[in-house]
Design a protein around this motif. Structure first.
Motif, PDB file in Angstrom:
ATOM      1  N   ARG A  81     -10.650   7.424  -8.305  1.00  0.00           N
ATOM      2  CA  ARG A  81     -11.899   7.118  -7.606  1.00  0.00           C
ATOM      3  C   ARG A  81     -11.599   6.236  -6.393  1.00  0.00           C
ATOM      4  O   ARG A  81     -10.569   5.557  -6.342  1.00  0.00           O
ATOM      5  N   PHE A  82     -12.528   6.256  -5.436  1.00  0.00           N
ATOM      6  CA  PHE A  82     -12.542   5.283  -4.359  1.00  0.00           C
ATOM      7  C   PHE A  82     -13.870   4.542  -4.461  1.00  0.00           C
ATOM      8  O   PHE A  82     -14.942   5.160  -4.438  1.00  0.00           O
ATOM      9  N   GLN A 109       0.835  -1.202   0.000  1.00  0.00           N
ATOM     10  CA  GLN A 109       0.000   0.000   0.000  1.00  0.00           C
ATOM     11  C   GLN A 109       0.867   1.248   0.000  1.00  0.00           C
ATOM     12  O   GLN A 109       0.541   2.246  -0.654  1.00  0.00           O
ATOM     13  N   HIS A 110       1.973   1.216   0.735  1.00  0.00           N
ATOM     14  CA  HIS A 110       2.915   2.330   0.740  1.00  0.00           C
ATOM     15  C   HIS A 110       3.429   2.583  -0.676  1.00  0.00           C
ATOM     16  O   HIS A 110       3.495   3.724  -1.138  1.00  0.00           O
ATOM     17  N   SER A 111       3.772   1.511  -1.395  1.00  0.00           N
ATOM     18  CA  SER A 111       4.278   1.657  -2.763  1.00  0.00           C
ATOM     19  C   SER A 111       3.228   2.281  -3.677  1.00  0.00           C
ATOM     20  O   SER A 111       3.536   3.178  -4.480  1.00  0.00           O
ATOM     21  N   PHE A 112       1.979   1.832  -3.558  1.00  0.00           N
ATOM     22  CA  PHE A 112       0.913   2.350  -4.423  1.00  0.00           C
ATOM     23  C   PHE A 112       0.634   3.817  -4.098  1.00  0.00           C
ATOM     24  O   PHE A 112       0.421   4.637  -4.992  1.00  0.00           O
ATOM     25  N   LYS A 126      -6.951  -2.610  -3.615  1.00  0.00           N
ATOM     26  CA  LYS A 126      -7.802  -2.538  -2.425  1.00  0.00           C
ATOM     27  C   LYS A 126      -6.994  -2.012  -1.250  1.00  0.00           C
ATOM     28  O   LYS A 126      -5.846  -2.415  -1.040  1.00  0.00           O
ATOM     29  N   GLU A 127      -7.602  -1.093  -0.492  1.00  0.00           N
ATOM     30  CA  GLU A 127      -6.962  -0.567   0.696  1.00  0.00           C
ATOM     31  C   GLU A 127      -6.748  -1.693   1.709  1.00  0.00           C
ATOM     32  O   GLU A 127      -7.617  -2.558   1.890  1.00  0.00           O
ATOM     33  N   SER A 184      -6.758  -1.665   4.936  1.00  0.00           N
ATOM     34  CA  SER A 184      -7.770  -1.620   5.985  1.00  0.00           C
ATOM     35  C   SER A 184      -8.977  -0.865   5.435  1.00  0.00           C
ATOM     36  O   SER A 184      -8.829   0.207   4.858  1.00  0.00           O
ATOM     37  N   GLY A 185     -10.145  -1.435   5.582  1.00  0.00           N
ATOM     38  CA  GLY A 185     -11.336  -0.796   5.032  1.00  0.00           C
ATOM     39  C   GLY A 185     -12.008  -1.675   3.999  1.00  0.00           C
ATOM     40  O   GLY A 185     -11.638  -2.838   3.796  1.00  0.00           O
ATOM     41  N   HIS A 186     -12.976  -1.086   3.333  1.00  0.00           N
ATOM     42  CA  HIS A 186     -13.802  -1.827   2.385  1.00  0.00           C
ATOM     43  C   HIS A 186     -13.788  -1.179   1.012  1.00  0.00           C
ATOM     44  O   HIS A 186     -14.723  -1.358   0.239  1.00  0.00           O
ATOM     45  N   GLU A 187     -12.748  -0.419   0.716  1.00  0.00           N
ATOM     46  CA  GLU A 187     -12.710   0.299  -0.562  1.00  0.00           C
ATOM     47  C   GLU A 187     -11.414   0.005  -1.311  1.00  0.00           C
ATOM     48  O   GLU A 187     -10.446  -0.491  -0.745  1.00  0.00           O
ATOM     49  N   GLN A 188     -11.433   0.326  -2.590  1.00  0.00           N
ATOM     50  CA  GLN A 188     -10.215   0.285  -3.376  1.00  0.00           C
ATOM     51  C   GLN A 188      -9.993   1.647  -4.028  1.00  0.00           C
ATOM     52  O   GLN A 188     -10.942   2.356  -4.364  1.00  0.00           O
ATOM     53  N   ARG A 189      -8.736   2.007  -4.159  1.00  0.00           N
ATOM     54  CA  ARG A 189      -8.380   3.236  -4.854  1.00  0.00           C
ATOM     55  C   ARG A 189      -8.157   2.903  -6.315  1.00  0.00           C
ATOM     56  O   ARG A 189      -7.553   1.876  -6.652  1.00  0.00           O
TER      57      ARG A 189
END
Length: 205
Positions: free
Chosen positions: A158-159, A81-84, A135-136, A138-143
């Motif tokens: 978008r999220f 996630q840090h890389s993205f 996908k993030e 933690s959570g229920h969304e993707q960037r």
């Protein structure tokens, strides 16, 4: 630069706004309250041109562009996630040379969890776009980072909800009704509807 922002979280609807103008010269932006994730055009070009060809070395190099890998109010940020997050500002920068943009997109493909949807999506302005997603943790969304399908230039992000869930505000004295979210719902999105390089502050293209 003009952008269109759409918030479907129940707070606001579509709104058009003009982001702050970004100096092309990195020296002009130094010490001017620059966000730690922001990259000026010369920095993007330099960083993209130094991306290694060895896929094994790419993640460490990408994360070095935005070295903060944890947040003060949450768990440590995972490496993928840090890389993205770190490469996002590079993909969104303007202007970016085609060769540099190609290297950025190739680097994205090495990040675990990143994929490209098998169909075009719509940005906040209703235009078709490719969706590069992750996908993030933690959570229920993707960037979703959205390149133009014709020239691969950045058009927005978008999220999007990835799974059905219910959110209930219950923190201390703050309470509220539960809100249901269905998979596929677009929570927020923005679209770059106009961008130009100008010679001076306040100059119109």
């Amino acid at each position: 630069m003009r952008q269109l922002l759409h918030d479907d979280s129940g707070v606001s609807g579509p709104v058009t706004y003009e982001p702050d103008r970004v100096p092309y010269d990195s020296s002009a932006a130094a010490g001017n309250g620059k966000d730690e994730d922001s990259r000026t055009a010369p920095e993007v070009h330099r960083d993209a041109n130094t991306l290694p060809d060895d896929p094994a070395r790419l993640p460490t190099t990408i994360r070095s562009f935005c070295p903060t890998g944890r947040t003060a109010d949450g768990p440590p940020e995972g490496r993928a996630q840090h890389s993205f997050r770190a490469i996002g500002p590079m993909a969104e920068a303007c202007p970016v040379a085609p060769a540099a943009l190609a290297r950025i997109h190739r680097a994205m493909a090495t990040i675990p969890g990143v994929r490209v949807t098998g169909h075009l999506v719509k940005d906040a302005a209703g235009r078709e776009a490719i969706a590069i997603t992750r996908k993030e943790d933690s959570g229920h969304e993707q960037r979703e980072i959205l390149p133009d399908p014709h020239d691969s230039g950045h058009v927005g992000q978008r999220f999007v909800v990835t799974e059905d869930y219910t959110y209930e505000l219950s923190s201390g004295k703050a309470q509220g009704p539960a809100s249901g979210f269905r998979a596929g719902r677009i929570l927020t999105g923005d679209a770059r509807v106009e961008a130009a390089v100008v010679d001076a502050e306040g100059e119109k293209p």
